[in-house]
Scaffold this active site. Sequence first.
Site, short mmCIF file in Angstrom:
data_model
loop_
_atom_site.label_atom_id
_atom_site.label_comp_id
_atom_site.label_asym_id
_atom_site.label_seq_id
_atom_site.Cartn_x
_atom_site.Cartn_y
_atom_site.Cartn_z
N HIS A 1 0.82 -1.21 0.00
CA HIS A 1 0.00 0.00 0.00
C HIS A 1 0.86 1.27 0.00
CE1 HIS A 1 0.98 0.96 4.18
NE2 HIS A 1 0.86 -0.33 4.43
N GLU B 1 -2.40 -7.41 7.09
CA GLU B 1 -1.15 -7.16 7.79
C GLU B 1 -1.08 -8.00 9.07
OE1 GLU B 1 1.79 -6.74 7.88
OE2 GLU B 1 2.23 -4.59 7.70
#
Length: 254
Positions: free
Chosen positions: A23, A135
Amino acid sequence: MEASSSTALYPQRRCKNIYLVRHAQGIHNVEGDKDHSAYKSPALVDAHITPLGWSQVDYLREHVTECGLAKKIELVIVSPLMRTMQTAVGVFGGESCTDGESASPLMVEGAGHSGRQAISSFNCPPFLAVEACRERLGVHPCDKRSSITKYRTLFPAIDFSLIENDEDVLWEPNVREAIDTVAARGMKFLDWLWTREENEIAIVTHSSFLDFTLNMYSKECHPTIAEDMRKRFANCELRSMVLVDRRSVLVLLQ
Protein backbone atom coordinates in the site's frame (compact mmCIF):
# COMPACT_ATOMS: atom_id res chain seq x y z
CA MET A 1 27.54 -36.78 -23.02
CA GLU A 2 25.03 -36.47 -20.19
CA ALA A 3 22.55 -33.65 -20.71
CA SER A 4 22.34 -31.10 -17.89
CA SER A 5 21.14 -27.54 -17.44
CA SER A 6 21.07 -24.85 -14.77
CA THR A 7 17.89 -23.41 -16.25
CA ALA A 8 14.29 -24.66 -16.22
CA LEU A 9 11.35 -24.49 -18.60
CA TYR A 10 7.69 -24.61 -17.56
CA PRO A 11 4.67 -24.24 -19.85
CA GLN A 12 3.08 -20.83 -19.37
CA ARG A 13 -0.30 -22.46 -18.78
CA ARG A 14 1.24 -24.09 -15.68
CA CYS A 15 2.15 -20.69 -14.21
CA LYS A 16 0.41 -17.60 -12.91
CA ASN A 17 1.77 -14.09 -13.04
CA ILE A 18 1.20 -12.26 -9.78
CA TYR A 19 1.88 -8.61 -9.07
CA LEU A 20 2.59 -7.86 -5.42
CA VAL A 21 1.92 -4.30 -4.28
CA ARG A 22 2.50 -2.73 -0.88
CA HIS A 23 0.00 0.00 0.00
CA ALA A 24 0.92 3.66 -0.42
CA GLN A 25 2.19 5.74 2.49
CA GLY A 26 -0.31 5.75 5.37
CA ILE A 27 -0.67 8.15 8.26
CA HIS A 28 0.67 5.41 10.54
CA ASN A 29 3.89 5.20 8.48
CA VAL A 30 4.50 8.91 9.01
CA GLU A 31 3.90 8.76 12.76
CA GLY A 32 5.74 5.46 13.16
CA ASP A 33 8.84 6.84 11.45
CA LYS A 34 8.91 9.63 14.03
CA ASP A 35 8.26 7.37 17.01
CA HIS A 36 7.76 3.61 16.68
CA SER A 37 5.52 3.56 19.74
CA ALA A 38 2.99 5.60 17.75
CA TYR A 39 1.91 2.37 16.06
CA LYS A 40 0.03 1.64 19.26
CA SER A 41 -1.98 4.86 19.06
CA PRO A 42 -5.78 4.38 18.91
CA ALA A 43 -5.91 7.53 16.76
CA LEU A 44 -4.39 5.51 13.88
CA VAL A 45 -7.06 2.79 13.77
CA ASP A 46 -7.54 1.51 10.19
CA ALA A 47 -5.06 4.08 8.90
CA HIS A 48 -5.76 5.84 5.60
CA ILE A 49 -3.15 7.00 3.10
CA THR A 50 -1.58 10.46 3.11
CA PRO A 51 -1.48 13.11 0.36
CA LEU A 52 2.01 11.80 -0.49
CA GLY A 53 0.50 8.32 -0.59
CA TRP A 54 -2.04 9.46 -3.17
CA SER A 55 0.81 10.90 -5.24
CA GLN A 56 2.49 7.48 -5.08
CA VAL A 57 -0.77 5.90 -6.22
CA ASP A 58 -0.99 8.28 -9.18
CA TYR A 59 2.60 7.49 -10.17
CA LEU A 60 2.08 3.73 -10.04
CA ARG A 61 -1.21 4.03 -11.92
CA GLU A 62 0.58 5.90 -14.70
CA HIS A 63 3.26 3.21 -14.81
CA VAL A 64 0.90 0.21 -15.03
CA THR A 65 -1.11 2.02 -17.70
CA GLU A 66 1.88 2.97 -19.85
CA CYS A 67 3.49 -0.49 -19.69
CA GLY A 68 0.21 -2.24 -20.57
CA LEU A 69 -0.10 -4.11 -17.29
CA ALA A 70 -3.41 -2.45 -16.42
CA LYS A 71 -5.06 -4.16 -19.40
CA LYS A 72 -3.62 -7.59 -18.51
CA ILE A 73 -4.84 -7.81 -14.90
CA GLU A 74 -7.78 -10.21 -14.57
CA LEU A 75 -8.34 -9.86 -10.83
CA VAL A 76 -7.30 -7.50 -8.04
CA ILE A 77 -7.14 -9.07 -4.57
CA VAL A 78 -6.98 -6.59 -1.73
CA SER A 79 -6.52 -6.73 2.02
CA PRO A 80 -9.68 -5.26 3.62
CA LEU A 81 -8.09 -2.26 5.28
CA MET A 82 -8.58 1.37 4.31
CA ARG A 83 -5.05 2.03 3.04
CA THR A 84 -4.87 -1.08 0.86
CA MET A 85 -8.30 -0.55 -0.69
CA GLN A 86 -7.53 3.10 -1.41
CA THR A 87 -4.26 2.03 -3.07
CA ALA A 88 -5.88 -0.78 -5.06
CA VAL A 89 -8.74 1.24 -6.53
CA GLY A 90 -6.46 4.21 -7.18
CA VAL A 91 -3.94 2.11 -9.12
CA PHE A 92 -6.11 -0.47 -10.89
CA GLY A 93 -9.58 1.12 -10.86
CA GLY A 94 -11.34 3.18 -13.49
CA GLU A 95 -11.35 6.90 -14.03
CA SER A 96 -13.35 9.42 -12.02
CA CYS A 97 -17.08 8.66 -12.06
CA THR A 98 -19.19 10.62 -14.55
CA ASP A 99 -22.75 11.82 -14.29
CA GLY A 100 -25.26 9.20 -15.32
CA GLU A 101 -22.84 6.27 -14.92
CA SER A 102 -24.79 3.14 -13.98
CA ALA A 103 -21.95 1.01 -12.57
CA SER A 104 -21.29 1.17 -8.80
CA PRO A 105 -18.16 3.16 -7.93
CA LEU A 106 -15.11 1.37 -6.59
CA MET A 107 -14.68 4.22 -4.12
CA VAL A 108 -17.11 6.99 -3.23
CA GLU A 109 -16.00 10.60 -3.18
CA GLY A 110 -13.80 11.51 -0.22
CA ALA A 111 -13.60 7.99 1.24
CA GLY A 112 -11.10 7.71 4.08
CA HIS A 113 -10.22 11.43 4.18
CA SER A 114 -8.95 11.07 0.62
CA GLY A 115 -10.23 14.33 -0.81
CA ARG A 116 -10.61 12.40 -4.06
CA GLN A 117 -13.46 12.20 -6.53
CA ALA A 118 -15.34 8.93 -6.77
CA ILE A 119 -13.45 6.21 -8.68
CA SER A 120 -15.37 4.29 -11.33
CA SER A 121 -15.57 0.50 -11.65
CA PHE A 122 -16.20 0.81 -15.39
CA ASN A 123 -13.84 -1.10 -17.69
CA CYS A 124 -11.58 -2.46 -14.93
CA PRO A 125 -10.98 -5.93 -13.40
CA PRO A 126 -13.04 -7.26 -10.48
CA PHE A 127 -11.82 -6.45 -6.96
CA LEU A 128 -11.99 -9.10 -4.24
CA ALA A 129 -11.30 -8.47 -0.54
CA VAL A 130 -9.52 -11.34 1.24
CA GLU A 131 -8.64 -11.40 4.96
CA ALA A 132 -5.80 -13.89 4.48
CA CYS A 133 -3.52 -11.20 3.02
CA ARG A 134 -4.00 -8.72 5.86
CA GLU A 135 -1.15 -7.16 7.79
CA ARG A 136 0.31 -8.79 10.90
CA LEU A 137 -2.57 -8.91 13.36
CA GLY A 138 -2.92 -7.51 16.86
CA VAL A 139 -1.75 -4.70 19.16
CA HIS A 140 -1.34 -1.98 16.48
CA PRO A 141 -4.71 -0.23 15.94
CA CYS A 142 -3.66 0.80 12.43
CA ASP A 143 -4.03 -2.88 11.49
CA LYS A 144 -7.57 -3.22 12.86
CA ARG A 145 -10.18 -3.02 10.11
CA SER A 146 -13.52 -1.26 10.18
CA SER A 147 -16.81 -3.09 9.70
CA ILE A 148 -17.68 -4.58 6.33
CA THR A 149 -20.93 -2.64 6.51
CA LYS A 150 -18.93 0.59 6.55
CA TYR A 151 -16.60 -0.59 3.78
CA ARG A 152 -19.50 -1.49 1.51
CA THR A 153 -20.72 2.09 1.68
CA LEU A 154 -17.27 3.48 0.87
CA PHE A 155 -16.16 0.86 -1.70
CA PRO A 156 -19.44 -0.35 -3.29
CA ALA A 157 -17.91 -2.32 -6.18
CA ILE A 158 -15.38 -4.30 -4.12
CA ASP A 159 -16.54 -7.86 -3.47
CA PHE A 160 -16.55 -8.62 0.27
CA SER A 161 -18.41 -11.93 -0.02
CA LEU A 162 -15.48 -14.06 1.21
CA ILE A 163 -15.35 -12.23 4.56
CA GLU A 164 -17.49 -14.01 7.13
CA ASN A 165 -17.70 -11.46 9.96
CA ASP A 166 -18.90 -7.88 9.77
CA GLU A 167 -16.70 -6.73 12.65
CA ASP A 168 -12.99 -7.51 12.95
CA VAL A 169 -12.73 -10.70 15.02
CA LEU A 170 -9.12 -11.45 14.01
CA TRP A 171 -7.37 -8.43 15.55
CA GLU A 172 -6.64 -8.64 19.28
CA PRO A 173 -5.55 -5.63 21.35
CA ASN A 174 -3.03 -7.49 23.53
CA VAL A 175 -1.71 -10.32 21.33
CA ARG A 176 0.65 -9.75 18.40
CA GLU A 177 0.53 -12.41 15.68
CA ALA A 178 3.73 -14.48 15.57
CA ILE A 179 6.02 -14.03 12.56
CA ASP A 180 5.86 -17.74 11.68
CA THR A 181 2.07 -17.60 11.81
CA VAL A 182 2.00 -14.66 9.39
CA ALA A 183 4.35 -16.52 7.01
CA ALA A 184 2.24 -19.68 7.18
CA ARG A 185 -0.88 -17.62 6.50
CA GLY A 186 0.84 -16.04 3.50
CA MET A 187 1.90 -19.38 2.04
CA LYS A 188 -1.59 -20.79 2.53
CA PHE A 189 -2.96 -17.70 0.79
CA LEU A 190 -0.69 -18.29 -2.23
CA ASP A 191 -1.74 -21.95 -2.33
CA TRP A 192 -5.35 -20.74 -2.47
CA LEU A 193 -4.41 -18.24 -5.15
CA TRP A 194 -3.24 -21.11 -7.31
CA THR A 195 -6.79 -22.53 -7.31
CA ARG A 196 -8.17 -19.37 -8.92
CA GLU A 197 -8.95 -19.52 -12.61
CA GLU A 198 -7.31 -16.15 -13.33
CA ASN A 199 -3.68 -16.12 -14.49
CA GLU A 200 -2.84 -12.40 -14.13
CA ILE A 201 -3.53 -11.32 -10.56
CA ALA A 202 -2.60 -8.21 -8.60
CA ILE A 203 -2.43 -8.42 -4.80
CA VAL A 204 -2.45 -5.19 -2.78
CA THR A 205 -1.25 -5.91 0.74
CA HIS A 206 1.22 -4.92 3.49
CA SER A 207 4.93 -4.82 4.26
CA SER A 208 5.16 -7.34 7.11
CA PHE A 209 2.87 -9.79 5.32
CA LEU A 210 5.10 -9.58 2.24
CA ASP A 211 8.37 -9.64 4.22
CA PHE A 212 7.55 -12.72 6.28
CA THR A 213 5.92 -14.66 3.44
CA LEU A 214 8.64 -14.03 0.86
CA ASN A 215 11.34 -14.78 3.43
CA MET A 216 9.91 -18.30 3.79
CA TYR A 217 9.91 -18.84 0.02
CA SER A 218 13.41 -17.42 -0.31
CA LYS A 219 14.87 -20.22 1.83
CA GLU A 220 14.68 -22.53 -1.19
CA CYS A 221 16.31 -20.03 -3.55
CA HIS A 222 19.89 -19.33 -4.60
CA PRO A 223 21.43 -16.78 -2.19
CA THR A 224 21.42 -13.99 -4.78
CA ILE A 225 17.72 -14.52 -5.46
CA ALA A 226 16.96 -14.91 -1.76
CA GLU A 227 18.61 -11.56 -1.08
CA ASP A 228 16.44 -9.96 -3.76
CA MET A 229 13.26 -11.47 -2.36
CA ARG A 230 14.06 -10.33 1.17
CA LYS A 231 14.35 -6.66 0.27
CA ARG A 232 11.70 -4.67 2.10
CA PHE A 233 8.92 -3.25 -0.07
CA ALA A 234 8.71 0.52 -0.34
CA ASN A 235 5.31 2.17 -0.11
CA CYS A 236 3.36 1.60 -3.33
CA GLU A 237 6.09 -0.61 -4.80
CA LEU A 238 5.05 -3.29 -7.30
CA ARG A 239 7.00 -6.50 -7.95
CA SER A 240 6.15 -9.13 -10.55
CA MET A 241 6.53 -12.82 -9.73
CA VAL A 242 5.64 -16.17 -11.27
CA LEU A 243 3.60 -18.62 -9.22
CA VAL A 244 4.10 -22.31 -10.01
CA ASP A 245 2.48 -25.37 -8.51
CA ARG A 246 5.49 -27.49 -7.50
CA ARG A 247 3.39 -30.65 -7.63
CA SER A 248 2.80 -29.99 -11.32
CA VAL A 249 6.51 -29.34 -11.84
CA LEU A 250 7.36 -32.72 -10.32
CA VAL A 251 4.87 -34.42 -12.63
CA LEU A 252 6.42 -32.64 -15.63
CA LEU A 253 9.91 -33.76 -14.65
CA GLN A 254 9.00 -37.42 -14.19
